[in-house]
Design a protein around this motif. Structure first.
Motif, PDB file in Angstrom:
ATOM      1  N   LEU A   1       0.821  -1.201   0.000  1.00 31.41           N
ATOM      2  CA  LEU A   1       0.000   0.000   0.000  1.00 31.41           C
ATOM      3  C   LEU A   1       0.861   1.260   0.000  1.00 31.41           C
ATOM      4  N   SER A   2       1.876   1.272   0.830  1.00 37.60           N
ATOM      5  CA  SER A   2       2.763   2.435   0.891  1.00 37.60           C
ATOM      6  C   SER A   2       3.572   2.582  -0.385  1.00 37.60           C
ATOM      7  N   GLY A   3       3.870   1.464  -1.052  1.00 42.49           N
ATOM      8  CA  GLY A   3       4.651   1.500  -2.280  1.00 42.49           C
ATOM      9  C   GLY A   3       3.827   1.677  -3.540  1.00 42.49           C
ATOM     10  N   HIS A   4       2.521   1.946  -3.424  1.00 41.02           N
ATOM     11  CA  HIS A   4       1.641   2.249  -4.562  1.00 41.02           C
ATOM     12  C   HIS A   4       1.526   1.081  -5.541  1.00 41.02           C
ATOM     13  N   VAL A   5       1.625  -0.132  -5.042  1.00 40.32           N
ATOM     14  CA  VAL A   5       1.515  -1.302  -5.912  1.00 40.32           C
ATOM     15  C   VAL A   5       0.099  -1.405  -6.484  1.00 40.32           C
ATOM     16  N   PHE A   6      -0.899  -1.222  -5.645  1.00 45.51           N
ATOM     17  CA  PHE A   6      -2.284  -1.351  -6.105  1.00 45.51           C
ATOM     18  C   PHE A   6      -2.697  -0.163  -6.972  1.00 45.51           C
ATOM     19  N   ILE A   7      -2.048   0.979  -6.778  1.00 42.26           N
ATOM     20  CA  ILE A   7      -2.290   2.107  -7.675  1.00 42.26           C
ATOM     21  C   ILE A   7      -1.795   1.773  -9.072  1.00 42.26           C
TER      22      ILE A   7
ATOM     23  N   LEU B   1      -8.932  -1.400  -1.968  1.00 43.71           N
ATOM     24  CA  LEU B   1      -9.947  -1.078  -2.969  1.00 43.71           C
ATOM     25  C   LEU B   1      -9.952   0.417  -3.290  1.00 43.71           C
ATOM     26  N   LYS B   2      -9.601   1.219  -2.326  1.00 45.75           N
ATOM     27  CA  LYS B   2      -9.523   2.657  -2.578  1.00 45.75           C
ATOM     28  C   LYS B   2      -8.440   2.961  -3.600  1.00 45.75           C
ATOM     29  N   GLN B   3      -7.299   2.294  -3.464  1.00 47.31           N
ATOM     30  CA  GLN B   3      -6.231   2.487  -4.447  1.00 47.31           C
ATOM     31  C   GLN B   3      -6.606   1.870  -5.789  1.00 47.31           C
ATOM     32  N   LEU B   4      -7.296   0.743  -5.765  1.00 51.66           N
ATOM     33  CA  LEU B   4      -7.686   0.087  -7.008  1.00 51.66           C
ATOM     34  C   LEU B   4      -8.758   0.861  -7.765  1.00 51.66           C
ATOM     35  N   SER B   5      -9.533   1.671  -7.048  1.00 54.96           N
ATOM     36  CA  SER B   5     -10.626   2.393  -7.699  1.00 54.96           C
ATOM     37  C   SER B   5     -10.307   3.853  -7.979  1.00 54.96           C
ATOM     38  N   ALA B   6      -9.391   4.436  -7.213  1.00 51.42           N
ATOM     39  CA  ALA B   6      -9.065   5.856  -7.388  1.00 51.42           C
ATOM     40  C   ALA B   6      -7.694   6.049  -8.001  1.00 51.42           C
ATOM     41  N   GLY B   7      -6.703   5.306  -7.508  1.00 51.18           N
ATOM     42  CA  GLY B   7      -5.371   5.366  -8.091  1.00 51.18           C
ATOM     43  C   GLY B   7      -4.684   6.703  -7.940  1.00 51.18           C
ATOM     44  N   ASP B   8      -4.831   7.336  -6.799  1.00 52.48           N
ATOM     45  CA  ASP B   8      -4.246   8.656  -6.573  1.00 52.48           C
ATOM     46  C   ASP B   8      -2.908   8.497  -5.870  1.00 52.48           C
ATOM     47  N   ARG B   9      -1.824   8.742  -6.596  1.00 56.13           N
ATOM     48  CA  ARG B   9      -0.490   8.612  -6.003  1.00 56.13           C
ATOM     49  C   ARG B   9      -0.180   9.734  -5.011  1.00 56.13           C
ATOM     50  N   SER B  10      -0.902  10.831  -5.110  1.00 57.00           N
ATOM     51  CA  SER B  10      -0.637  11.937  -4.186  1.00 57.00           C
ATOM     52  C   SER B  10      -1.232  11.696  -2.810  1.00 57.00           C
ATOM     53  N   ALA B  11      -2.186  10.758  -2.703  1.00 54.61           N
ATOM     54  CA  ALA B  11      -2.797  10.463  -1.404  1.00 54.61           C
ATOM     55  C   ALA B  11      -1.828   9.648  -0.563  1.00 54.61           C
ATOM     56  N   SER B  12      -1.730  10.015   0.690  1.00 54.11           N
ATOM     57  CA  SER B  12      -0.815   9.322   1.594  1.00 54.11           C
ATOM     58  C   SER B  12      -1.521   8.169   2.272  1.00 54.11           C
ATOM     59  N   TYR B  13      -0.729   7.161   2.617  1.00 52.69           N
ATOM     60  CA  TYR B  13      -1.264   6.010   3.337  1.00 52.69           C
ATOM     61  C   TYR B  13      -0.453   5.825   4.602  1.00 52.69           C
ATOM     62  N   ASP B  14      -1.133   5.869   5.722  1.00 46.32           N
ATOM     63  CA  ASP B  14      -0.479   5.706   7.022  1.00 46.32           C
ATOM     64  C   ASP B  14      -0.796   4.316   7.537  1.00 46.32           C
ATOM     65  N   ALA B  15       0.149   3.410   7.404  1.00 42.47           N
ATOM     66  CA  ALA B  15      -0.085   2.024   7.798  1.00 42.47           C
ATOM     67  C   ALA B  15      -0.073   1.843   9.309  1.00 42.47           C
ATOM     68  N   THR B  16       0.422   2.827  10.024  1.00 41.55           N
ATOM     69  CA  THR B  16       0.556   2.667  11.478  1.00 41.55           C
ATOM     70  C   THR B  16      -0.525   3.420  12.247  1.00 41.55           C
ATOM     71  N   ASN B  17      -1.513   3.960  11.569  1.00 40.72           N
ATOM     72  CA  ASN B  17      -2.539   4.752  12.227  1.00 40.72           C
ATOM     73  C   ASN B  17      -3.624   3.842  12.788  1.00 40.72           C
ATOM     74  N   PRO B  18      -3.660   3.634  14.115  1.00 41.16           N
ATOM     75  CA  PRO B  18      -4.671   2.734  14.687  1.00 41.16           C
ATOM     76  C   PRO B  18      -6.061   3.353  14.758  1.00 41.16           C
ATOM     77  N   LYS B  19      -6.184   4.671  14.554  1.00 38.69           N
ATOM     78  CA  LYS B  19      -7.470   5.339  14.662  1.00 38.69           C
ATOM     79  C   LYS B  19      -8.224   5.388  13.332  1.00 38.69           C
ATOM     80  N   GLN B  20      -7.642   4.807  12.316  1.00 42.19           N
ATOM     81  CA  GLN B  20      -8.290   4.812  11.013  1.00 42.19           C
ATOM     82  C   GLN B  20      -9.574   3.984  11.072  1.00 42.19           C
ATOM     83  N   LEU B  21     -10.707   4.604  10.721  1.00 43.34           N
ATOM     84  CA  LEU B  21     -12.019   3.973  10.835  1.00 43.34           C
ATOM     85  C   LEU B  21     -12.417   3.310   9.515  1.00 43.34           C
TER      86      LEU B  21
END
Length: 879
Positions: free
Chosen positions: A411-417, A482-502
């Protein structure tokens, strides 16, 4: 792909890089070592800046066994060196050893590892060329495994610059590392192709750790036959060319026999030669495959290269999603696929399958039972490569967490994007106009199809992963994927360590729709005649629907019988319409129609066409019966598809509106439609339609329509001998038995309640059931007469159901005071087409059982049918 080693290095480059005279002699072709073929400095990514090279060919061609064996130590030494320098393990960074990424490799010249030059080498030179190619491929794989993570997630260069001992040292930028790794992967593909060819022609090479693969004895025997002496045949030809006038009658006879013997020997040699070619090709393939299988495995993190801007199908890096929507005409001219992308998507598919096994293992259910899985992970050091020091402990203790850690990297490496960018581009290419396409781009080109099929396989691995829908954590990851597979926005950040993500249910539902629409555009765009390719996309659509259903069940706790959300219903309707449309398409002449193609299409068409019956009886009473459930799709399948095949010549097809319905596909279509009729009968009596007196008439009408469809299918095999084949009869008997079993359990009980108010409808239903059971009896006697093992095996179950039906009808009639209208008798033994076995009646005689008297006698004939079945008596009537 252009080989970067095709142009020979200049003398200045050779002198600058090679400091060993023996190595320089191998490159110039003046070496005195008879084991060494001519070499070349190949895959020099650094060019003039190269400071070192790797001498594979000199070591492989060395007369010293110790030097030859040292090739096997290159990979482990690189791993040890990388571990010491990697910042993840406390080192100063891999920039201190990155000179090996782009350095050239001293390998056999390109002309010595192809079909023309390799055969001119002697055995020792072939062995040296093959060995150097093998270890060069492993070396390239090890380099990519080592540097791929730091290229995808580069450390802080400014902080590293201050920590290095030499202030004047120039660090390689992340862009340069990524570029070099991409070129190294392209070089790896070429080296592996060289290795595949060399190992197939050099059985003397044995990969380390494996035993030699001995040439099969059968090949040796065939070679002796093919290469045998033909002097006897030549003498016979000379002898036969003499003047016939000089030959006696006995000599002419001898010449004739010799000619025949020569022809037989020639035919035997030709047959042996053909068999020899097949066996040798199989042997060579096994040599090549086992050598490729013995190479150093690629890490799952190699898939991070898909997220590199250099691998993006869109030339611009960050705002690719906007470019995809703004420049459709330019997108259609892009080229998709190729050897590099095929390699990366194949590795991604393999990695996803290893993360999410197809079978539901015990370690997915309970942490207490994860010991076995943990042992498997620890025994396989190549399955997961840790992305941080903390990952080592988590992966050692929990195989479940290792999958999430790898997903974090993807996810962080934009593979699905990257998958999204490829899918959107393919959709534009296949759906766009032909005038806009580049000359090198084909809508159905081999590279595009291969790349698309691998993308579909990756998508199915994700969507079929029950791990991602069974837990809250898994659903959060699925939402991000699925968000990366459907939107494909490389500018959007992904925080894999955020436990508050709903987790957002509405967000993931929108992503499902976007992914579904993109896949639909790919498979329905253009005019492809490749059904196998389209079925890959259909299976991906089905996986999308299944995943959406699992998410809905897990989050809404949907129970059986509860109405599905509108989003799920929309996806079902789309899938049903797509499959119905594909059944109307004309495919290539060599297309194979079976249960996995047309059988699956008609199954998905009918299954997902279901219109839910309203729970409110008042509302249900206002809806027309043909618009409920799957009745409309079943009617089309029976009447418009299968029912039209007898109207074609010799039932061979194709049906006009449905070219997929031909004699070869009839069995798959017939069995699929038959299996739905019992399910639909159970559906209607379990629904709200059968719960209210207000809708009793509609319930009986629904049952009547299902019976009419079933009898129409039974009539196809009865009236068309071309369709009365054993597999079709077996499907018919099984479906009839299942249908009658459900009818006994649900419908007859319903009739007991509503017989008085709906007597005519109930009697008509029983009449149709009687027609069905008569044909079932004909099938049973046919199986007994033809000694068909499958039909005979199914007969006892069918007879039990028939007998149960008989007794239930007796009880029904008794309760409603209609017993006197029933009578019994013996059935005649008949063929499938209804004609009596003993004699063929004329056309003006009725081939059915004895005449019926009145409306109620249809139920009575059913009694004598079932009575005869229960006693296993098939006797003809006597005049």
């Amino acid at each position: 792909m252009t080989d970067p080693s095709e142009s020979e290095p200049s003398e200045r480059e050779t002198q600058a890089i090679i400091d060993d005279p023996a190595d320089r002699a191998i490159v110039t072709g003046t070496s005195g070592n008879p084991r060494a073929p001519r070499g070349a400095m190949r895959y020099n990514i650094d060019g003039d800046d190269a400071l070192v090279y790797v001498k594979f060919l000199p070591l492989a061609a060395s007369n010293d066994p110790t030097k030859r064996n040292s090739l096997a130590q290159l990979g482990p030494l690189l791993r040890l060196l990388a571990t010491c320098h990697d910042v993840r393990y406390g080192g100063d960074g891999l920039t201190e050893i990155d000179a090996v990424v782009g350095c050239p490799l001293l390998l056999p010249a390109a002309e010595n590892v192809n079909c023309e030059g390799f055969g001119e080498l002697d055995g020792d030179q072939q062995l040296a060329a093959t060995m150097s190619s093998f270890y060069a491929a492993s070396w390239c794989r090890e380099l990519v495994n080592t540097f791929i993570y730091c290229a995808a997630f580069p450390p802080d260069i400014d902080a590293m610059q201050g920590s290095l001992p030499g202030e004047s040292q120039i660090l390689t930028t992340p862009d340069e590392i990524r570029r070099k790794l991409i070129e190294k992967l392209e070089a790896l593909i070429q080296i592996q192709e060289d290795l595949r060819f060399c190992t197939s022609k050099a059985p003397q090479f044995t990969p380390p750790g494996l035993a030699p693969l001995v040439l099969p004895k059968q090949i040796l025997d065939l070679e002796r036959i093919v290469d045998g002496e033909s002097s006897d045949d030549d003498e016979e030809d000379d002898f036969s060319s003499e003047s016939n006038a000089k030959l006696s009658k006995e000599e002419k006879k001898a010449v004739f026999e010799q000619k025949n013997a020569a022809k037989k020997r020639a035919a035997m040699r030709a047959k042996s030669k053909s068999k020899l070619m097949k066996l040798r090709a199989k042997y060579e393939d096994s040599l090549a495959e086992r050598s490729l299988g013995a190479l150093r495995p690629l890490s799952s993190l190699v898939c991070l290269a898909l997220g590199f801007p250099e691998c993006s199908v869109i030339s611009q890096g960050s705002n690719s999603s906007q470019n995809l929507s703004m420049c459709a005409d330019a997108i259609r001219k892009l080229k998709v696929g190729g050897p590099l992308m095929t390699l990366l998507f194949a590795e991604l598919h393999k990695s996803l399958d290893s993360l999410f096994p197809k079978k539901k293992l015990s370690w997915l259910k309970s942490n207490a039972s994860s010991d076995t899985r943990d042992e498997e992970l620890m025994d396989n050091p190549y399955l997961f490569l840790s992305s941080s020091t903390s990952d080592i402990s988590s992966r050692a203790g929990d195989g479940h967490s290792s999958g999430y850690n790898t997903l974090d990297d993807f996810l962080s490496g934009h593979v699905f994007i990257s998958i999204y960018e490829h899918m959107a581009t393919i959709a534009e290419i296949r759906g766009g106009g032909g005038d806009d396409l580049n000359d090198d781009v084909e809508k159905d080109g081999k590279d595009l199809k291969e790349c698309t099929s691998l993308i579909f396989a990756c998508m199915r691995s994700i969507l079929d992963a029950q791990t991602l829908t069974a837990s809250t954590r898994g659903r959060k990851y699925l939402e991000q994927i699925l968000k990366q597979l459907s939107a494909g926005d490389r500018s959007a950040s992904y925080d894999a360590t955020n436990p508050k993500q709903l987790f957002s249910l509405s967000g993931i539902q929108k992503s499902f729709v976007h992914v579904f629409d993109t896949i639909e555009e790919i498979i329905m765009g253009g005019e492809s005649d490749d059904l196998a390719f389209v079925m890959d996309g259909v299976e991906c659509l089905e996986a999308t629907l299944r995943c959406a259903l699992r998410v809905d069940v897990a989050t809404r706790y949907t129970t059986k019988g509860e109405e599905e959300p509108q989003g799920i219903q929309d996806l079902r309707k789309k899938l049903s319409n797509i499959c119905h449309g594909l059944l109307k398409c004309k495919w290539s002449d060599d297309t194979k129609y079976n249960k996995n193609t047309v059988g699956k299409l008609i199954t998905l068409y009918i299954e997902n066409s279901c219109i839910d019956i309203p729970s409110d009886s008042d509302e249900a009473a206002t809806i027309d019966v043909p618009s409920l459930g799957r009745l409309e799709a079943l009617t089309v399948s029976v009447n418009d598809i299968l029912g039209e095949l007898p109207n074609t010549t010799d039932c061979k097809g194709p049906v006009g509106s449905y070219p997929t319905c031909i004699s070869q596909s009839f069995g798959s279509l017939f069995a699929a439609v038959l299996n739905f009729l019992p399910e639909e009968l159970a559906f209607v009596y379990d629904s709200s339609l059968a719960k209210s007196n207000m809708t009793a008439e509609k319930t009986l009408d629904y049952t009547l329509r299902l019976l009419e469809l079933l009898n129409t299918l039974f009539t196809l095999t009865k009236e068309n001998p071309e369709l009365a084949k054993r597999p079709f009869l077996l499907s018919q008997l099984r479906a009839g038995t299942t249908f009658l079993n459900i009818f006994n359990a649900k419908a007859v009980k319903y009739f007991e309640t509503h017989f008085t108010d709906n007597e005519s409808s109930v009697v008509e239903i029983i009449r149709l059931v009687q027609t069905m059971t008569r044909q079932m009896s004909n099938v049973i006697t046919h199986g007994k007469r033809e000694k068909d093992a499958n039909l005979i095996r199914e007969t006892p179950r069918a007879k039990r159901v028939l007998e149960t039906f008989l007794h239930k009808i007796k009880v029904l009639m008794s309760k409603n005071h209609c017993v006197t209208a029933m009578w019994g008798g013996n059935l005649k033994e008949k063929r499938i087409d209804g004609t009596v076995v003993e004699e063929i009646y004329s056309s003006d005689e009725d081939g059915d059982d004895e005449g019926e008297e009145g409306e109620q006698e249809s139920g009575d004939d059913e009694e004598d049918d079932e009575d005869s079945d229960s006693e296993n008596e098939y006797e003809s009537d006597e005049d």
